[in-house]
Design a protein around this motif. Structure first.
Motif, mmCIF file in Angstrom:
data_model
loop_
_atom_site.group_PDB
_atom_site.id
_atom_site.type_symbol
_atom_site.label_atom_id
_atom_site.label_comp_id
_atom_site.label_asym_id
_atom_site.label_seq_id
_atom_site.Cartn_x
_atom_site.Cartn_y
_atom_site.Cartn_z
ATOM 1 N N MET A 53 0.824 -1.188 0.000
ATOM 2 C CA MET A 53 0.000 0.000 0.000
ATOM 3 C C MET A 53 0.872 1.259 0.000
ATOM 4 S SD MET A 53 -3.470 0.629 1.253
ATOM 5 C CE MET A 53 -4.280 2.067 1.753
ATOM 6 N N LEU A 54 1.961 1.244 0.722
ATOM 7 C CA LEU A 54 2.841 2.410 0.778
ATOM 8 C C LEU A 54 3.391 2.755 -0.599
ATOM 9 C CD1 LEU A 54 4.216 4.563 2.441
ATOM 10 C CD2 LEU A 54 6.045 2.940 2.929
ATOM 11 N N SER A 55 3.698 1.750 -1.407
ATOM 12 C CA SER A 55 4.216 2.031 -2.743
ATOM 13 C C SER A 55 3.171 2.743 -3.601
ATOM 14 C CB SER A 55 4.685 0.751 -3.422
ATOM 15 O OG SER A 55 3.610 -0.142 -3.589
ATOM 16 N N ARG A 56 1.910 2.414 -3.422
ATOM 17 C CA ARG A 56 0.842 3.104 -4.167
ATOM 18 C C ARG A 56 0.704 4.550 -3.716
ATOM 19 N NH1 ARG A 56 -4.434 -0.384 -5.193
ATOM 20 N NH2 ARG A 56 -4.593 1.183 -6.802
ATOM 21 N N ILE A 57 0.827 4.778 -2.428
ATOM 22 C CA ILE A 57 0.757 6.142 -1.901
ATOM 23 C C ILE A 57 1.888 6.985 -2.481
ATOM 24 C CG2 ILE A 57 1.009 7.547 0.184
ATOM 25 C CD1 ILE A 57 -0.363 5.198 1.696
ATOM 26 N N ILE A 58 3.075 6.447 -2.488
ATOM 27 C CA ILE A 58 4.236 7.158 -3.033
ATOM 28 C C ILE A 58 4.044 7.436 -4.513
ATOM 29 C CG2 ILE A 58 6.703 6.957 -3.525
ATOM 30 C CD1 ILE A 58 6.882 5.371 -0.836
ATOM 31 N N LYS A 75 1.362 10.195 -4.982
ATOM 32 C CA LYS A 75 1.921 11.478 -4.532
ATOM 33 C C LYS A 75 2.827 12.051 -5.612
ATOM 34 C CE LYS A 75 4.680 13.703 -1.048
ATOM 35 N NZ LYS A 75 5.951 13.539 -0.400
#
Length: 40
Positions: A1-6, A9
């Motif tokens: 999920m963090l990779s999608r947020i990055i 952004k």
């Protein structure tokens, strides 16, 4: 999920510039382009 947020952004400046072009909002276009230039 963090990779999608990055990822999303990182696309915000481009989305803002495209919004400005598509909706006739020169301030959004300029802001998006300035942000993209600052990232280089």
């Amino acid at each position: 999920m963090l990779s999608r947020i990055i990822f999303y952004k990182g696309t915000f400046a481009l989305q803002e510039a495209l919004f400005g072009v598509g909706n006739g909002v020169p301030e959004a276009l300029e802001s998006g382009l300035e942000t993209l230039e600052a990232l280089e």
